[in-house]
Design a protein around this motif. Sequence first.
Motif, PDB file in Angstrom:
ATOM      1  N   LEU A 143       0.681  -1.541   0.074  1.00 64.36           N
ATOM      2  CA  LEU A 143       0.120  -0.184  -0.491  1.00 64.36           C
ATOM      3  C   LEU A 143       0.757   1.019  -0.437  1.00 64.36           C
ATOM      4  O   LEU A 143       0.102   2.071  -0.045  1.00 64.36           O
ATOM      5  CB  LEU A 143      -1.340  -0.145   1.397  1.00 64.36           C
ATOM      6  CG  LEU A 143      -1.903  -1.078   1.315  1.00 64.36           C
ATOM      7  CD1 LEU A 143      -2.978  -0.843   2.869  1.00 64.36           C
ATOM      8  CD2 LEU A 143      -3.003  -0.689  -0.268  1.00 64.36           C
ATOM      9  N   GLY A 144       2.235   1.242   0.116  1.00 60.29           N
ATOM     10  CA  GLY A 144       3.445   1.911   0.417  1.00 60.29           C
ATOM     11  C   GLY A 144       2.596   3.069   1.407  1.00 60.29           C
ATOM     12  O   GLY A 144       3.187   4.518   1.378  1.00 60.29           O
ATOM     13  N   ILE A 145       2.436   2.359   2.593  1.00 58.92           N
ATOM     14  CA  ILE A 145       2.736   3.686   4.036  1.00 58.92           C
ATOM     15  C   ILE A 145       3.550   2.622   4.784  1.00 58.92           C
ATOM     16  O   ILE A 145       4.116   1.210   4.523  1.00 58.92           O
ATOM     17  CB  ILE A 145       1.034   3.238   4.318  1.00 58.92           C
ATOM     18  CG1 ILE A 145       0.745   2.027   5.124  1.00 58.92           C
ATOM     19  CG2 ILE A 145       0.300   4.093   3.871  1.00 58.92           C
ATOM     20  CD1 ILE A 145      -1.060   1.443   5.075  1.00 58.92           C
ATOM     21  N   SER A 146       3.667   3.244   5.994  1.00 58.53           N
ATOM     22  CA  SER A 146       4.869   2.555   7.230  1.00 58.53           C
ATOM     23  C   SER A 146       3.944   1.141   8.040  1.00 58.53           C
ATOM     24  O   SER A 146       2.386   1.207   8.425  1.00 58.53           O
ATOM     25  CB  SER A 146       5.441   3.513   8.134  1.00 58.53           C
ATOM     26  OG  SER A 146       3.939   3.708   8.652  1.00 58.53           O
ATOM     27  N   LYS A 147       4.627   0.643   8.035  1.00 62.69           N
ATOM     28  CA  LYS A 147       4.150  -0.278   9.438  1.00 62.69           C
ATOM     29  C   LYS A 147       3.507   0.599  10.420  1.00 62.69           C
ATOM     30  O   LYS A 147       1.987  -0.149  10.384  1.00 62.69           O
ATOM     31  CB  LYS A 147       5.161  -1.596   9.912  1.00 62.69           C
ATOM     32  CG  LYS A 147       4.244  -3.124  10.358  1.00 62.69           C
ATOM     33  CD  LYS A 147       5.347  -3.252  10.816  1.00 62.69           C
ATOM     34  CE  LYS A 147       4.980  -4.500  11.264  1.00 62.69           C
ATOM     35  NZ  LYS A 147       5.862  -5.676  12.476  1.00 62.69           N
ATOM     36  N   LYS A 148       3.742   0.956  10.818  1.00 68.52           N
ATOM     37  CA  LYS A 148       3.060   1.925  12.064  1.00 68.52           C
ATOM     38  C   LYS A 148       2.121   2.596  11.612  1.00 68.52           C
ATOM     39  O   LYS A 148       0.981   2.253  12.625  1.00 68.52           O
ATOM     40  CB  LYS A 148       4.399   2.437  12.390  1.00 68.52           C
ATOM     41  CG  LYS A 148       3.988   3.166  14.214  1.00 68.52           C
ATOM     42  CD  LYS A 148       4.477   4.071  14.175  1.00 68.52           C
ATOM     43  CE  LYS A 148       3.783   5.513  15.722  1.00 68.52           C
ATOM     44  NZ  LYS A 148       5.210   6.003  15.917  1.00 68.52           N
ATOM     45  N   THR A 149       1.825   3.317  10.543  1.00 74.97           N
ATOM     46  CA  THR A 149       0.924   3.316   9.838  1.00 74.97           C
ATOM     47  C   THR A 149      -0.566   2.912   9.482  1.00 74.97           C
ATOM     48  O   THR A 149      -1.364   3.130  10.242  1.00 74.97           O
ATOM     49  CB  THR A 149       0.947   4.471   8.963  1.00 74.97           C
ATOM     50  OG1 THR A 149       1.910   5.331   9.087  1.00 74.97           O
ATOM     51  CG2 THR A 149      -0.416   4.819   7.749  1.00 74.97           C
ATOM     52  N   LEU A 150       0.000   1.433   9.437  1.00 68.60           N
ATOM     53  CA  LEU A 150      -0.779   0.425   9.469  1.00 68.60           C
ATOM     54  C   LEU A 150      -1.996   0.026  10.399  1.00 68.60           C
ATOM     55  O   LEU A 150      -2.360  -0.449  10.393  1.00 68.60           O
ATOM     56  CB  LEU A 150      -0.151  -0.406   8.469  1.00 68.60           C
ATOM     57  CG  LEU A 150      -1.200  -2.412   8.204  1.00 68.60           C
ATOM     58  CD1 LEU A 150      -1.426  -2.374   6.557  1.00 68.60           C
ATOM     59  CD2 LEU A 150      -0.474  -3.207   8.389  1.00 68.60           C
ATOM     60  N   VAL A 151      -0.589  -0.626  11.368  1.00 68.03           N
ATOM     61  CA  VAL A 151      -1.172  -1.229  12.558  1.00 68.03           C
ATOM     62  C   VAL A 151      -2.505   0.350  13.607  1.00 68.03           C
ATOM     63  O   VAL A 151      -2.831   0.017  13.561  1.00 68.03           O
ATOM     64  CB  VAL A 151       0.122  -0.560  13.359  1.00 68.03           C
ATOM     65  CG1 VAL A 151      -0.535  -1.542  14.865  1.00 68.03           C
ATOM     66  CG2 VAL A 151       1.232  -2.228  13.402  1.00 68.03           C
ATOM     67  N   GLU A 152      -1.786   1.107  12.808  1.00 68.52           N
ATOM     68  CA  GLU A 152      -3.230   2.129  13.240  1.00 68.52           C
ATOM     69  C   GLU A 152      -4.054   2.793  12.337  1.00 68.52           C
ATOM     70  O   GLU A 152      -5.610   2.170  13.828  1.00 68.52           O
ATOM     71  CB  GLU A 152      -1.673   3.516  12.974  1.00 68.52           C
ATOM     72  CG  GLU A 152      -0.197   4.358  14.395  1.00 68.52           C
ATOM     73  CD  GLU A 152      -0.911   4.151  15.977  1.00 68.52           C
ATOM     74  OE1 GLU A 152      -1.528   4.873  16.611  1.00 68.52           O
ATOM     75  OE2 GLU A 152      -0.739   3.312  16.806  1.00 68.52           O
ATOM     76  N   ILE A 153      -3.880   2.254  11.174  1.00 70.42           N
ATOM     77  CA  ILE A 153      -5.457   2.191  10.614  1.00 70.42           C
ATOM     78  C   ILE A 153      -6.165   1.326  11.187  1.00 70.42           C
ATOM     79  O   ILE A 153      -6.880   0.795  11.745  1.00 70.42           O
ATOM     80  CB  ILE A 153      -4.732   2.035   9.724  1.00 70.42           C
ATOM     81  CG1 ILE A 153      -4.385   3.603   8.566  1.00 70.42           C
ATOM     82  CG2 ILE A 153      -6.504   1.632   8.455  1.00 70.42           C
ATOM     83  CD1 ILE A 153      -3.602   3.334   7.319  1.00 70.42           C
TER      84      ILE A 153
END
Length: 145
Positions: A32-42
Amino acid sequence: MNREKFIEICDANLKAVRTEFSFNQEKMSYILGISKKTLVEIEKGRSSLGWSGSVTLSSIFSESGVLTEIFNKSALDIVRSIAFENSEPNYRKANTTRVWWHKISEKDGFLIEQNIVSQHYRLVAPDNSILASSFDIDDLSKLIK
């Protein structure tokens, strides 16, 4: 359906799509082109994919059973309708098999149809090109008066 609702649905189903494809968080975030941290937060409901991320998710995973169930194979049509709402017409050709469309009105060969899933409307010209789409039927009705 509006932009905010579309984003909300994509946010809520991100983890289900990731699970469906058996991707870990690292792989999904890369795709998706996002950070793992961002994915976890989502996935925890503390952040959002936003418009771009939701479009990316629904485009890359357009064959997802999860998304197909929710959007009934019309996620990209929904994206286009939302993206082009209140914009100049895009004049792409309408699918001639109108399985997902219900005719609302016809005047001089112009059709106003409503998508049975997303409930958005489109204006189709006699040559089968889509002149406009909107979630407000009045916007389209004004164009053929």
